[in-house]
Scaffold this motif. Structure first.
Motif, PDB file in Angstrom:
ATOM      1  N   VAL A 121       0.861  -1.178   0.000  1.00  0.00           N
ATOM      2  CA  VAL A 121       0.000   0.000   0.000  1.00  0.00           C
ATOM      3  C   VAL A 121       0.903   1.235   0.000  1.00  0.00           C
ATOM      4  O   VAL A 121       1.658   1.475   0.935  1.00  0.00           O
ATOM      5  CB  VAL A 121      -0.947   0.023   1.216  1.00  0.00           C
ATOM      6  CG1 VAL A 121      -1.944   1.171   1.089  1.00  0.00           C
ATOM      7  CG2 VAL A 121      -1.691  -1.297   1.361  1.00  0.00           C
ATOM      8  N   ASP A 122       0.826   1.984  -1.093  1.00  0.00           N
ATOM      9  CA  ASP A 122       1.621   3.195  -1.292  1.00  0.00           C
ATOM     10  C   ASP A 122       0.726   4.366  -0.890  1.00  0.00           C
ATOM     11  O   ASP A 122      -0.285   4.620  -1.551  1.00  0.00           O
ATOM     12  CB  ASP A 122       2.021   3.246  -2.773  1.00  0.00           C
ATOM     13  CG  ASP A 122       2.803   4.491  -3.187  1.00  0.00           C
ATOM     14  OD1 ASP A 122       2.514   5.590  -2.686  1.00  0.00           O
ATOM     15  OD2 ASP A 122       3.693   4.346  -4.056  1.00  0.00           O
ATOM     16  N   TYR A 123       1.026   5.004   0.213  1.00  0.00           N
ATOM     17  CA  TYR A 123       0.167   6.113   0.636  1.00  0.00           C
ATOM     18  C   TYR A 123       0.943   7.187   1.374  1.00  0.00           C
ATOM     19  O   TYR A 123       2.101   6.988   1.706  1.00  0.00           O
ATOM     20  CB  TYR A 123      -1.021   5.610   1.458  1.00  0.00           C
ATOM     21  CG  TYR A 123      -0.751   5.064   2.852  1.00  0.00           C
ATOM     22  CD1 TYR A 123      -0.244   3.783   3.030  1.00  0.00           C
ATOM     23  CD2 TYR A 123      -1.059   5.811   3.988  1.00  0.00           C
ATOM     24  CE1 TYR A 123      -0.046   3.260   4.302  1.00  0.00           C
ATOM     25  CE2 TYR A 123      -0.860   5.291   5.270  1.00  0.00           C
ATOM     26  CZ  TYR A 123      -0.355   4.019   5.411  1.00  0.00           C
ATOM     27  OH  TYR A 123      -0.160   3.506   6.670  1.00  0.00           O
ATOM     28  N   SER A 124       0.273   8.294   1.565  1.00  0.00           N
ATOM     29  CA  SER A 124       0.838   9.524   2.137  1.00  0.00           C
ATOM     30  C   SER A 124       1.791  10.166   1.131  1.00  0.00           C
ATOM     31  O   SER A 124       1.430  11.135   0.472  1.00  0.00           O
ATOM     32  CB  SER A 124       1.538   9.275   3.471  1.00  0.00           C
ATOM     33  OG  SER A 124       1.731  10.518   4.117  1.00  0.00           O
ATOM     34  N   SER A 125       3.005   9.627   0.992  1.00  0.00           N
ATOM     35  CA  SER A 125       3.942  10.036  -0.054  1.00  0.00           C
ATOM     36  C   SER A 125       4.038  11.551  -0.307  1.00  0.00           C
ATOM     37  O   SER A 125       3.859  11.993  -1.439  1.00  0.00           O
ATOM     38  CB  SER A 125       3.591   9.300  -1.360  1.00  0.00           C
ATOM     39  OG  SER A 125       3.521   7.911  -1.123  1.00  0.00           O
ATOM     40  N   ALA A 244       7.019  12.647  10.435  1.00  0.00           N
ATOM     41  CA  ALA A 244       6.821  11.706  11.540  1.00  0.00           C
ATOM     42  C   ALA A 244       5.991  12.348  12.656  1.00  0.00           C
ATOM     43  O   ALA A 244       5.162  11.682  13.276  1.00  0.00           O
ATOM     44  CB  ALA A 244       8.167  11.232  12.081  1.00  0.00           C
ATOM     45  N   GLY A 245       6.215  13.648  12.883  1.00  0.00           N
ATOM     46  CA  GLY A 245       5.440  14.355  13.904  1.00  0.00           C
ATOM     47  C   GLY A 245       3.956  14.349  13.548  1.00  0.00           C
ATOM     48  O   GLY A 245       3.094  14.106  14.400  1.00  0.00           O
ATOM     49  N   VAL A 246       3.669  14.609  12.281  1.00  0.00           N
ATOM     50  CA  VAL A 246       2.268  14.621  11.838  1.00  0.00           C
ATOM     51  C   VAL A 246       1.662  13.214  11.952  1.00  0.00           C
ATOM     52  O   VAL A 246       0.533  13.050  12.417  1.00  0.00           O
ATOM     53  CB  VAL A 246       2.159  15.158  10.391  1.00  0.00           C
ATOM     54  CG1 VAL A 246       0.744  15.014   9.864  1.00  0.00           C
ATOM     55  CG2 VAL A 246       2.605  16.613  10.322  1.00  0.00           C
ATOM     56  N   TYR A 247       2.416  12.199  11.556  1.00  0.00           N
ATOM     57  CA  TYR A 247       1.888  10.824  11.620  1.00  0.00           C
ATOM     58  C   TYR A 247       1.582  10.423  13.068  1.00  0.00           C
ATOM     59  O   TYR A 247       0.578   9.791  13.353  1.00  0.00           O
ATOM     60  CB  TYR A 247       2.884   9.827  11.025  1.00  0.00           C
ATOM     61  CG  TYR A 247       3.182  10.035   9.551  1.00  0.00           C
ATOM     62  CD1 TYR A 247       2.208  10.555   8.701  1.00  0.00           C
ATOM     63  CD2 TYR A 247       4.419   9.714   9.015  1.00  0.00           C
ATOM     64  CE1 TYR A 247       2.486  10.767   7.359  1.00  0.00           C
ATOM     65  CE2 TYR A 247       4.694   9.915   7.668  1.00  0.00           C
ATOM     66  CZ  TYR A 247       3.722  10.444   6.845  1.00  0.00           C
ATOM     67  OH  TYR A 247       3.994  10.649   5.523  1.00  0.00           O
ATOM     68  N   GLY A 255       5.801   4.415   9.769  1.00  0.00           N
ATOM     69  CA  GLY A 255       7.032   4.683  10.501  1.00  0.00           C
ATOM     70  C   GLY A 255       8.173   5.018   9.558  1.00  0.00           C
ATOM     71  O   GLY A 255       8.002   5.029   8.340  1.00  0.00           O
ATOM     72  N   ASP A 256       9.309   5.273  10.168  1.00  0.00           N
ATOM     73  CA  ASP A 256      10.515   5.571   9.404  1.00  0.00           C
ATOM     74  C   ASP A 256      10.868   4.417   8.461  1.00  0.00           C
ATOM     75  O   ASP A 256      11.364   4.618   7.358  1.00  0.00           O
ATOM     76  CB  ASP A 256      11.682   5.771  10.385  1.00  0.00           C
ATOM     77  CG  ASP A 256      12.282   7.152  10.218  1.00  0.00           C
ATOM     78  OD1 ASP A 256      11.657   7.988   9.526  1.00  0.00           O
ATOM     79  OD2 ASP A 256      13.377   7.381  10.766  1.00  0.00           O
ATOM     80  N   GLU A 257      10.586   3.197   8.950  1.00  0.00           N
ATOM     81  CA  GLU A 257      10.957   2.013   8.170  1.00  0.00           C
ATOM     82  C   GLU A 257      10.084   1.876   6.911  1.00  0.00           C
ATOM     83  O   GLU A 257      10.420   1.102   6.017  1.00  0.00           O
ATOM     84  CB  GLU A 257      10.872   0.754   9.055  1.00  0.00           C
ATOM     85  CG  GLU A 257       9.479   0.344   9.530  1.00  0.00           C
ATOM     86  CD  GLU A 257       8.915   1.206  10.689  1.00  0.00           C
ATOM     87  OE1 GLU A 257       9.558   2.209  11.065  1.00  0.00           O
ATOM     88  OE2 GLU A 257       7.822   0.899  11.178  1.00  0.00           O
ATOM     89  N   ASP A 258       8.981   2.610   6.853  1.00  0.00           N
ATOM     90  CA  ASP A 258       8.109   2.517   5.680  1.00  0.00           C
ATOM     91  C   ASP A 258       8.481   3.533   4.602  1.00  0.00           C
ATOM     92  O   ASP A 258       7.938   3.506   3.503  1.00  0.00           O
ATOM     93  CB  ASP A 258       6.647   2.757   6.085  1.00  0.00           C
ATOM     94  CG  ASP A 258       6.200   1.798   7.173  1.00  0.00           C
ATOM     95  OD1 ASP A 258       6.474   0.591   7.028  1.00  0.00           O
ATOM     96  OD2 ASP A 258       5.598   2.247   8.166  1.00  0.00           O
ATOM     97  N   VAL A 259       9.385   4.436   4.930  1.00  0.00           N
ATOM     98  CA  VAL A 259       9.782   5.443   3.947  1.00  0.00           C
ATOM     99  C   VAL A 259      10.700   4.795   2.917  1.00  0.00           C
ATOM    100  O   VAL A 259      11.742   4.230   3.251  1.00  0.00           O
ATOM    101  CB  VAL A 259      10.528   6.624   4.612  1.00  0.00           C
ATOM    102  CG1 VAL A 259      11.041   7.590   3.546  1.00  0.00           C
ATOM    103  CG2 VAL A 259       9.627   7.337   5.603  1.00  0.00           C
TER     104      VAL A 259
END
Ligand code: ARG
Length: 581
Positions: A121-125, A244-247, A255-259
C-alpha cells in the motif's frame, strides 16, 4: 464459523448449481438486506438476471432455487415474491446462535483470509522540503484505513511511503542552504521548510548566477559529490522528522521504516530503460524515449505516450514508478499493488498499469489498483486555502481540530478536566477530522466544515464515539464487567433487538467488502447504521431494569457486542474511542 451472509451465499450457490448447472455456480446471488421487514431479513435478486441468461422465467427459476436445497436450519421462511425475488427470514434461534459465536470470538466473526496475500500500500507520499498540507491528509488517512483493514484480514501488508525526495528542485535548495552558511553534516537550522522552498525559488528566478550554480548542484548531487549529498540528506532528514510528527499526532501506522522515497530507485532507472528498450517498447520522440501503452489516445486521437527518458538523459516520475512497481512485485513479492493519490493522477496510473502488463512485469495474477480521491474544498466550494491565500498547513489544522473539540467537551461535560480532558479532546478532534475524510465516497470532492465534522449528530466520529460511551456507561452504572457475561445467553425477543442483531452480524461481510472495494466509507455507513439501530433498541428495551435475569443478560451481551463492534470498526479506520466525553 461462516458468518451469516456467507452461509446464505454458500447455500444459494449450491442451489444455483443444482438448478442451472455447474457453469453458473459462481453467479453472484445479488443478496441484499431487505428494504422492508415484510420482505423478510434478506433478499436475493439473482433469478431475474440468471433467468434471462438461461431462458427460464425468473419466478419459475426462483421457485426451483428455493426447493433445490433445505433452508430449515437457517430460515423460518423462504418466499418467492413479485417477479422473482427470493425473501429470507432467519430463524431467531439461528440468529441467537450466530450472535453467541460472535460474542465468544475476539475477532467478532471477521475470519482471517483463507489465502493471505502480500499487499503493498503506497500512501501519504508527501514531498521533501515542502510542508505536508491538507491535500496529503486524504492519502494518509484513507491509505492507513485500507492498510489496517487488509492487515486485520491476515494479509501481509507492506506500507510504502513513496516520498518525493529527488529531482532538479534540490539544486536550488542545496545552493540556497550553502549560501546561507549551512554546514554540510550539521543538522538543518531552518524552522520552516516551506519558507526555505519559497526563498530558494525566488532567488532562482531572480538571480541568474544563483540559477547557474543551482543547476551545477543538480549535476553534483547526481554524481554523488559529498557536499551536495550531505546537504540533500539534511533536507530529507528534516522533512522526515516533520512528517513523523504529523503521523504520530494523526495516529497513523507509518514509521521511518516505511519510507522508501523516489531516490531509492535511482540506480535502477538505467536498467528499466534498457529492459524496455530490449522489449522493443520504446520509441523516439524529439530525442526522448517514449512508451506508448496500448489504448491511450489524446484529444486528437494520437497515441498518448509516457516519457521514460528525457532528451537530456534525465528520468521522470513515471520511470521511477515503473522501477518501484517492478521492485514491489519481483523483490517484495507483492500480489496486489495499491496506490492512494488524488484523482488528478488517474491517467498516470492507468498508463503505468498498462505499461507494466505490456512489459510482463505485472503478471495477470497481480492486482494493480489506483485508489483515487477528490479534493478538499472550502465552504465556498473552492480548493481550501487560508485567508491569506496560501495552502492550509496540516499541523495548524490538527491543532485547531483539538482546540475545537476541547471547547465542545468543556461545554458538554464540565466535570472532565486536566490531562483527561486533553486526551479526550485529542481523540475527538483528530477522530472527527479523519472520519470526515473517510465517510464520504472518496472519489468525490469533500467540503471541509468544522461544525459538520464535530457535530454529535449524524454520520460523524463524535456521534459514534458518543454511542460507544453510552453503551459503556451501562456497564459502569450496573457495575458489571462485560467479560463475566455468559456469551451464549442471547435470546432475541423484540423487533428492535432483531434489527440490532442483523446489523451486528453484517460486520464481517462489511470488512470483507472494504478490503475488496478499498472504500472505507462503507464501514463508516455501517457503523452509523449500527449506532442508530442501537439507539432504537435502547429506547425500546430496558437493559439494567429488564427484570428477568435471562433477558437482562441477553440484552447486556447485545450491548457489549455493540460496543466492541463500534470500537473495533473505528479502530480499523484508525480512530480511537474514549470511556467518557
Ligand atoms: N509524491 C507524489 C505527490 O505528492 C505522490 C506519490 C504517489 N506514489 C507513487 N508511487 N507515485 O503527488
Amino acid at each position: 464459523m461462516a458468518h451469516l451472509i456467507q452461509t446464505l451465499q454458500d447455500r444459494l450457490a449450491a442451489a444455483i448449481e443444482r438448478v442451472a448447472g455447474a457453469e453458473h455456480a459462481g453467479t453472484d446471488p445479488l443478496l441484499r438486506p431487505s428494504a422492508q421487514p415484510r420482505f423478510g431479513d434478506y433478499q436475493a435478486n439473482v433469478a431475474m438476471s440468471l433467468g434471462k441468461a438461461i431462458g427460464t422465467p425468473p419466478r419459475k427459476l426462483a421457485e426451483a432455487i428455493v426447493t433445490a436445497v433445505s433452508w430449515d436450519d437457517v430460515c423460518e421462511k423462504v418466499e418467492v415474491a413479485g417477479p422473482g425475488f427470493i425473501n429470507f427470514t432467519f430463524r431467531t434461534a439461528f440468529l441467537d446462535e450466530q450472535l453467541a459465536g460472535m460474542a465468544a470470538d475476539p475477532r467478532l466473526g471477521v475470519a482471517a483470509a483463507a489465502s493471505p496475500q502480500t499487499v503493498v500500500v503506497d500512501y501519504s507520499s508527501p514531498n521533501v522540503a515542502k510542508q505536508m498540507h491538507i491535500g496529503h491528509l486524504r492519502s494518509t488517512i484513507i491509505g492507513d484505513a485500507i492498510a489496517r483493514v487488509l492487515e486485520h484480514l491476515g494479509h501481509r501488508v507492506i506500507r510504502q511511503n513513496h516520498i518525493g525526495d529527488w529531482g532538479t528542485q534540490f539544486g536550488m535548495l542545496i545552493e540556497y542552504l550553502a549560501q546561507s552558511g549551512q554546514e554540510a553534516g550539521d543538522e538543518l537550522k531552518v524552522a520552516d521548510l516551506e519558507q526555505l522552498y519559497r526563498a530558494a525559488q525566488q532567488r532562482y528566478e531572480a538571480d541568474e548566477t544563483f540559477a547557474a550554480r543551482a543547476r551545477r548542484r543538480v549535476v553534483d548531487l547526481q554524481a554523488g559529490e559529498p557536499t551536495a549529498v550531505k546537504l540533500w540528506k539534511a533536507l530529507v532528514e528534516e522533512s522526515k522528522r516533520h512528517f513523523a510528527g504529523v503521523y504520530r499526532r494523526l495516529g497513523v501506522l507509518l514509521g521511518d521504516e516505511d519510507v522508501r522515497g523516489e531516490s531509492f530507485y535511482n540506480e535502477m532507472l538505467p536498467q528499466v530503460v534498457r529492459d524496455l528498450e530490449a522489449l522493443g517498447l520504446l520509441h523516439e520522440s524529439e530525442g526522448a524515449r517514449v512508451l506508448y501503452p496500448p489504448g491511450f489516445r489524446n484529444a486528437e486521437s494520437e497515441p498518448l505516450g509516457m516519457i521514460v527518458r528525457k532528451r537530456d538523459g534525465g528520468y521522470l516520475y513515471a520511470t521511477t514508478d515503473l522501477a518501484a512497481a517492478r521492485y514491489r512485485i519481483a523483490t517484495l513479492g507483492a500480489d496486489r499493488l495499491i496506490y492512494v493519490t488524488d484523482s488528478r493522477q488517474n491517467q498516470h496510473f492507468a498508463m503505468l498499469f498498462a505499461a507494466l502488463r505490456e512489459a510482463g512485469w505485472a503478471p495477470a495474477g497481480v492486482r494493480l489498483e489506483h485508489v483515487p480521491f477528490g479534493m478538499v474544498l472550502g465552504k465556498d466550494r473552492r480548493p481550501l486555502k487560508t485567508r491569506s491565500g496560501r495552502n492550509v498547513r496540516l499541523d495548524e489544522v490538527l491543532d485547531e481540530a483539538v482546540e475545537r473539540a476541547d471547547r465542545i467537551i468543556a461545554r458538554k461535560n464540565p466535570d472532565l478536566a486536566g490531562p483527561q480532558r486533553r486526551e479526550v479532546a485529542e481523540a475527538i478532534g483528530i477522530g472527527a477530522l479523519k472520519y470526515a475524510d473517510l465517510s464520504g465516497q472518496r472519489i468525490k470532492d469533500y467540503i471541509f466544515d468544522w461544525d459538520q465534522m464535530l457535530a454529535f449528530d449524524g454520520n460523524t466520529a463524535p456521534y459514534l464515539q458518543n454511542a460507544y460511551v453510552r453503551v459503556r456507561s451501562i456497564f459502569r452504572k450496573g457495575e458489571i464487567d462485560p467479560r463475566t457475561l455468559p456469551a451464549g445467553a442471547i435470546g432475541i425477543a423484540q423487533p428492535s433487538e432483531r434489527d440490532l442483531a442483523l446489523r451486528l452480524l453484517q460486520f464481517p461481510a462489511i470488512v470483507a467488502a472494504v478490503a475488496d472495494s478499498l472504500e472505507p466509507h462503507r464501514l463508516c455507513g455501517f457503523l452509523y447504521d449500527l449506532a442508530t439501530a442501537y439507539h432504537r433498541f435502547y429506547e425500546n428495551c430496558p437493559v439494567l431494569s429488564a427484570g428477568e435475569p435471562a433477558l437482562r443478560n441477553s440484552r447486556l451481551v447485545l450491548c457489549d457486542l455493540t460496543a466492541r463492534v463500534l470500537a473495533g470498526g473505528l479502530e480499523l479506520l484508525g480512530i480511537g474511542t474514549v470511556e467518557q466525553m
